[in-house]
Design a protein around this motif. Structure first.
Motif, PDB file in Angstrom:
ATOM      1  N   LYS A  30      11.986  16.883  21.299  1.00  0.00           N
ATOM      2  CA  LYS A  30      11.613  15.945  22.342  1.00  0.00           C
ATOM      3  C   LYS A  30      10.293  15.262  21.992  1.00  0.00           C
ATOM      4  O   LYS A  30       9.539  15.721  21.144  1.00  0.00           O
ATOM      5  CB  LYS A  30      11.477  16.675  23.678  1.00  0.00           C
ATOM      6  N   LYS A  31      10.034  14.179  22.689  1.00  0.00           N
ATOM      7  CA  LYS A  31       8.801  13.439  22.455  1.00  0.00           C
ATOM      8  C   LYS A  31       7.602  14.327  22.726  1.00  0.00           C
ATOM      9  O   LYS A  31       7.497  14.949  23.787  1.00  0.00           O
ATOM     10  CB  LYS A  31       8.765  12.206  23.342  1.00  0.00           C
ATOM     11  N   LEU A  64       6.877  16.984   7.811  1.00  0.00           N
ATOM     12  CA  LEU A  64       7.729  17.288   8.955  1.00  0.00           C
ATOM     13  C   LEU A  64       7.879  16.072   9.878  1.00  0.00           C
ATOM     14  O   LEU A  64       8.969  15.792  10.388  1.00  0.00           O
ATOM     15  CB  LEU A  64       7.148  18.464   9.748  1.00  0.00           C
ATOM     16  N   SER A  65       6.797  15.355  10.096  1.00  0.00           N
ATOM     17  CA  SER A  65       6.836  14.222  11.029  1.00  0.00           C
ATOM     18  C   SER A  65       7.734  13.097  10.538  1.00  0.00           C
ATOM     19  O   SER A  65       8.158  12.253  11.323  1.00  0.00           O
ATOM     20  CB  SER A  65       5.410  13.685  11.263  1.00  0.00           C
ATOM     21  N   ASN A  66       8.041  13.084   9.237  1.00  0.00           N
ATOM     22  CA  ASN A  66       8.918  12.055   8.681  1.00  0.00           C
ATOM     23  C   ASN A  66      10.386  12.449   8.729  1.00  0.00           C
ATOM     24  O   ASN A  66      11.244  11.647   8.363  1.00  0.00           O
ATOM     25  CB  ASN A  66       8.527  11.744   7.226  1.00  0.00           C
ATOM     26  N   LYS A  67      10.698  13.675   9.120  1.00  0.00           N
ATOM     27  CA  LYS A  67      12.084  14.119   9.215  1.00  0.00           C
ATOM     28  C   LYS A  67      12.651  13.733  10.581  1.00  0.00           C
ATOM     29  O   LYS A  67      11.919  13.624  11.569  1.00  0.00           O
ATOM     30  CB  LYS A  67      12.175  15.632   9.009  1.00  0.00           C
ATOM     31  N   SER A  68      13.954  13.534  10.619  1.00  0.00           N
ATOM     32  CA  SER A  68      14.595  13.010  11.834  1.00  0.00           C
ATOM     33  C   SER A  68      14.371  13.919  13.039  1.00  0.00           C
ATOM     34  O   SER A  68      14.226  13.435  14.162  1.00  0.00           O
ATOM     35  CB  SER A  68      16.100  12.823  11.585  1.00  0.00           C
ATOM     36  N   TRP A  81      11.799  15.629  13.825  1.00  0.00           N
ATOM     37  CA  TRP A  81      10.419  15.585  14.337  1.00  0.00           C
ATOM     38  C   TRP A  81       9.900  14.154  14.504  1.00  0.00           C
ATOM     39  O   TRP A  81       8.706  13.951  14.723  1.00  0.00           O
ATOM     40  CB  TRP A  81       9.485  16.336  13.388  1.00  0.00           C
ATOM     41  N   ARG A  82      10.793  13.171  14.389  1.00  0.00           N
ATOM     42  CA  ARG A  82      10.325  11.787  14.382  1.00  0.00           C
ATOM     43  C   ARG A  82       9.704  11.359  15.715  1.00  0.00           C
ATOM     44  O   ARG A  82       8.904  10.431  15.766  1.00  0.00           O
ATOM     45  CB  ARG A  82      11.490  10.869  14.015  1.00  0.00           C
ATOM     46  N   ASN A  83      10.076  12.015  16.793  1.00  0.00           N
ATOM     47  CA  ASN A  83       9.502  11.669  18.100  1.00  0.00           C
ATOM     48  C   ASN A  83       8.132  12.297  18.336  1.00  0.00           C
ATOM     49  O   ASN A  83       7.524  12.066  19.380  1.00  0.00           O
ATOM     50  CB  ASN A  83      10.444  12.117  19.219  1.00  0.00           C
ATOM     51  N   ASP A  87       0.496  22.344  25.116  1.00  0.00           N
ATOM     52  CA  ASP A  87       1.755  21.641  25.368  1.00  0.00           C
ATOM     53  C   ASP A  87       2.288  20.935  24.114  1.00  0.00           C
ATOM     54  O   ASP A  87       3.214  20.109  24.220  1.00  0.00           O
ATOM     55  CB  ASP A  87       1.562  20.604  26.481  1.00  0.00           C
ATOM     56  N   ALA A  88       1.753  21.231  22.972  1.00  0.00           N
ATOM     57  CA  ALA A  88       2.208  20.588  21.741  1.00  0.00           C
ATOM     58  C   ALA A  88       3.611  21.080  21.365  1.00  0.00           C
ATOM     59  O   ALA A  88       4.037  22.172  21.756  1.00  0.00           O
ATOM     60  CB  ALA A  88       1.231  20.872  20.598  1.00  0.00           C
TER      61      ALA A  88
END
Length: 914
Positions: free
Chosen positions: A731-732, A754-758, A760-762, A864-865
């Motif tokens: 989730k976002k 990780l942030s570039n993987k689908s 974790w993209r949100n 809340d991360a």
């Protein structure tokens, strides 16, 4: 083709180019036969002929594609030969002023339909009857051929001269030697003639019915090519030397001695020439000594070829059905009778042939078949080339008269001829093959035939690893190659999924399992197969490594030292957090702590992942009886370990994958599992590792009938959700990176990947760092932002923490020291003291306060991360004990979102430069 179209080929191309047409077809067929002979003498050739050879050489993708097309081509070929037969019967009826409907195309269609029905009846009776019929037809064909040759030497009658047959004539031969194409080209003529050369695969297509196919196929095929090629060339020369291209058929001109005027079409009816090589398909009958024999020969040739194709197509399709390359076609693969006749496939081929007979035009059908057969020949030649090129030790054909480069040349020649004949039909043919190849490759049929493509995979991989070994390492090419301590991989799906999210399409992932006690090689193979099956079922591209060690830390050292090849070697170790460190055996805590020191001593990076719900789901995994090797055998310490008998088929194994594999996606599929039917059963076959999680099977208590298989109880939905949390799109939210120390940049690189993987993209990156001085916050923030921009790392926010030296709250102190109460004044464990002394507490007081303060900041900023990534504290040898270090980690990670502790090995993994 010999009696119906060869004279037309000579009329269009002339004697010279007609011979070239025959020779070109002969070259293609001889070269293909060389390749085919090499393949079919490389082991036993079973039923399926062309399909069997290509599929076993190039794999199911090429084999399935060409098998389907080749079956279709043979079914269409039935229609072509039957249409030729129908044309002849119609012409015979016209000579008697008879017809069925219109003396034209409809008559051919009616005759063709009736003929196909009769041929179907012969094939349904059985192959033995078909063979007997072929012998009779061959005898008639030979008599007709001799009749034509003899007839060319008999002086022609007035009627024959009027229709173009004037006997042997040198002037006529010179005139007919050159081409006279009318609406055709050399290659269009070749495309119509080429089906006459497609019979070379007839023997291969019925390979399952031959007593010794390895010997019979090469000898029979070469003999057939030589005899048929010489026959075609002889008949082409005879036809061109004795018959005009165009004649008007006016007998009066012959009787008046004006023979030269018979080629003048203006004297003919409607001012056309209905006879001659170009206009009359029955030239062979006219030249022969006894015309009815030629008709009998035409009938024999067309019916023999049609019968051969009607038998070949179902035989090839039957083999394709039995291999289950395509879904839901097994119905046509069933055999009947003692020879396993494919009667259902006969009916299917009959239906296709019947549909094509409706076309009714032989010249329209022939080019379609030419393309399909040339594509098959191309792949046969390429199969031989590829098998030789990859130098597979298993390719040892008894037939030695082949060359890989000649086979490649033949394959290229086939492709070139296809495109020259008709480029758009060639494109369509290869588009169909490509579509079928992609479909089969995506479907991944259960087929392991030791193909040359498998050998090529090994050769390419070996060559690439050797080349990679010569490449100098560079910071821009750094990739996190991870050794993941999973035990049995399917017992910790979240850990595997999370780590694969880092490595996916990027780098190496090896799942390591440390097995307590010794096991036989068959047990190792069984465990490895189960692990790899589970990884494939979960769509994880990784490897599995198993070592046998009684001590966990020694096992980790062995894995680090042994896993990998050349530059494909782990540079980072990942493991789960030891959540039960306060209640487990003290030895396990020490082993876990020692592993951390070992990793840094061996210059590897380290990652520790903690999920509050835990990582171990082995309690939901069962064992199932797969058959005993030694009935109720128990392995004692002094006895030989019992062996797993791995008799699960791949299909059975896949069907019994437990729902943890697809829990968040499907309720029906199930991945494989680790041995554990109950909690006590789990302890008997899966030991507890220093993380407090089941990791390795103990050979001292395993029965030989225990092997990873399925489930015994329902899995709660919340468990399924937790198991698959890293397979779903997150989730976002945010990925909070607490970059506390310079470790070479790994703490920053991993979350960026990780942030570039689908999944974790949100989630946006938020970076937290510690201030150097309280009064320079703005400067530190600008510097950090500039640094991240230079590293080309996208982030949403940068926060500089100013008050890290602020004393923690009293409640934090109380909670921390309550954790340490157990470890004060405990006895030594195997000579290593785990007791926390007052002097140690005093020595690390500042670090303890720092970690307590960090926890308060984590609760303030990152509670809340979606994920927290923090630089892993470095335990100093001789200063910090195992319990103290574990207390620090517990303080940082307890009751937090998914938490990843990372520490690089001080090697730079980020660079400013392009």
């Amino acid at each position: 083709m010999l009696f119906l179209r060869l004279s037309w080929v000579v009329g269009q191309a002339g004697i010279g180019l007609a011979l070239v047409v025959v020779l070109l077809a002969t070259v293609v067929t001889i070269l293909t036969t060389l390749s085919m002979s090499a393949i079919c003498t490389n082991g036993e050739v079973r039923g399926g002929g062309t399909y069997y050879m290509i599929s076993r050489s190039l794999g199911p993708e090429f084999g399935g594609a060409i098998g389907l097309i080749f079956s279709l081509a043979n079914a269409i070929a039935v229609a072509m030969y039957v249409v030729g037969f129908g044309e002849t019967v119609r012409d015979v009826l016209q000579l008697q002023n008879l017809y069925i409907v219109d003396a034209g195309m409809n008559d051919v269609r009616i005759i063709g339909i009736c003929t196909v029905i009769v041929l179907l009846g012969i094939t349904l009776v059985g192959t033995e009857w078909e063979t007997k019929a072929q012998i009779v037809l061959l005898f008639i064909l030979l008599v007709a051929m001799f009749d034509f040759v003899i007839g060319s030497f008999i002086p022609p009658s007035v009627s024959q001269q009027a229709r173009g047959f004037i006997g042997w004539n040198g002037k006529l031969a010179r005139e007919n030697f050159v081409p006279d194409f009318r609406g055709e080209t050399f290659f269009s003529v070749f495309s119509i003639f080429f089906p006459a050369a497609t019979g070379i695969l007839a023997g291969a297509n019925i390979s399952g019915d031959l007593k010794d196919p390895q010997t019979s196929i090469p000898k029979g095929t070469f003999s057939a090519i030589i005899i048929s090629s010489l026959s075609y060339m002889l008949f082409a020369v005879i036809a061109g030397c004795v018959t005009y291209r165009d004649t008007n058929g006016v007998e009066t001109l012959v009787e008046n001695g004006t023979l030269s005027l018979i080629t003048n079409c203006s004297f003919g009816e409607d001012e056309i020439c209905p006879f001659g090589l170009m206009n009359n398909y029955q030239v062979m009958e006219m030249v022969s000594g006894f015309g009815p024999l030629i008709y009998a020969g035409i009938f024999a040739a067309t019916l023999s070829s049609a019968l051969t194709s009607l038998v070949s197509a179902p035989k090839v399709f039957q083999a394709l059905c039995r291999d289950k390359i395509f879904p839901k076609i097994e119905y046509f693969g069933k055999g009947f009778g003692k020879n396993g006749e494919p009667r259902r496939a006969y009916i299917l081929a009959f239906a296709i042939a019947l549909a094509c007979v409706v076309i009714g035009e032989l010249n329209a059908i022939a080019p379609i078949i030419s393309n399909f057969f040339l594509a098959a020949y191309c792949l046969i030649n390429f199969s031989c080339f590829h098998s030789s090129f990859v130098r597979s030790p298993g390719f040892r054909p008894a037939f030695k008269y082949y060359n890989k480069w000649v086979s490649l040349l033949a394959a290229i020649l086939c492709v070139a001829v296809m495109f020259i004949i008709n480029w758009w039909t060639a494109l369509i043919t290869y588009a169909i093959i490509l579509a079928l190849y992609i479909y089969i490759h995506h479907r991944k049929p259960d087929a392991n035939w030791g193909s040359s493509t498998q050998a090529q995979t090994y050769k390419s991989a070996l060559s690439s690893v050797i080349k990679l070994n010569r490449v100098e390492e560079h910071v821009k090419n750094y990739r996190p190659q991870i050794l993941l301590l999973t035990g049995h991989p399917n017992s910790r799906p979240p850990l595997v999924d999370f780590t694969y999210g880092i490595c996916k399409h990027l780098s190496l992932l090896v799942c390591g399992n440390i097995h307590r006690g010794s096991v036989t090689q068959r047990v190792r193979n069984a465990l490895s197969k189960q692990a790899m099956c589970w990884l494939q079922e979960r769509k994880i591209k990784g490897f599995y490594a198993l070592v046998e060690e009684d001590d966990f830390s020694h096992g980790v050292r062995s894995l680090v030292q042994l896993v990998g090849l050349g530059k494909l070697r782990p540079n980072m170790l990942m493991m789960g957090y030891k959540h039960n460190w306060q209640v487990c055996d003290e030895k396990e805590v020490l082993e876990y702590f020692n592993v951390i020191h070992q990793v840094f001593d061996m210059h590897l990076s380290l990652g520790i992942l903690r999920l509050q719900e835990g990582l171990d789901y082995s309690e939901y995994i069962d064992t199932e009886d797969l058959g005993l090797i030694e009935q109720n055998a128990i392995v004692a310490a002094s006895s030989e370990p019992v062996v797993f008998e791995q008799n699960l088929s791949d299909g059975d194994f896949s069907r019994n994958m437990f729902r943890l594999s697809q829990g968040g996606i499907s309720q029906d599929s199930s991945p494989p599992n680790t041995p554990a039917s109950t909690r006590s059963g789990l302890q008997s076959c899966v030991s507890t590792n220093p993380e407090g999680e089941a990791v390795a099977a103990s050979s001292s208590n395993l029965n030989s009938n225990q092997v990873v298989k399925g489930l015994s109880k329902d899995i709660p939905k919340d468990v399924l959700s937790n198991v698959n949390q890293f397979q779903r799109k997150q989730k976002k939210g945010t990925i909070d990176v607490w970059w506390l120390y310079d470790d070479g940049g790994l703490t920053m690189l991993i979350p960026y990947l990780l942030s570039n993987k689908s999944q974790w993209r949100n989630c946006k990156l938020r970076v937290f760092s510690l201030a150097n001085k309280k009064d320079e916050l703005d400067r530190d923030q600008r510097n950090m932002a500039a640094l991240l921009n230079k590293f080309r790392i996208d982030y949403s926010d940068v926060t500089i923490i100013p008050d890290i030296v602020k004393p923690p709250q009293e409640s934090s102190n109380r909670e921390f020291f309550a954790m340490l109460s157990k470890w004060k004044n405990i006895e030594n464990v195997e000579g290593s003291s785990l007791a926390i002394s007052e002097s140690e507490i005093l020595a690390v007081k500042d670090k303890t306060r720092r970690h307590l303060r960090l926890r308060e900041l984590l609760l303030q900023y990152s509670h809340d991360a979606s994920l927290i990534v923090m630089t892993l504290p470095m335990p100093r040898k001789g200063t910090c004990s195992a319990p103290m270090y574990m207390a620090w980690l517990e303080t940082l990670t307890r009751d937090m979102p998914p938490f990843l502790l990372l520490r690089g090995n001080q090697t730079s993994v980020l660079t400013f430069y392009s």
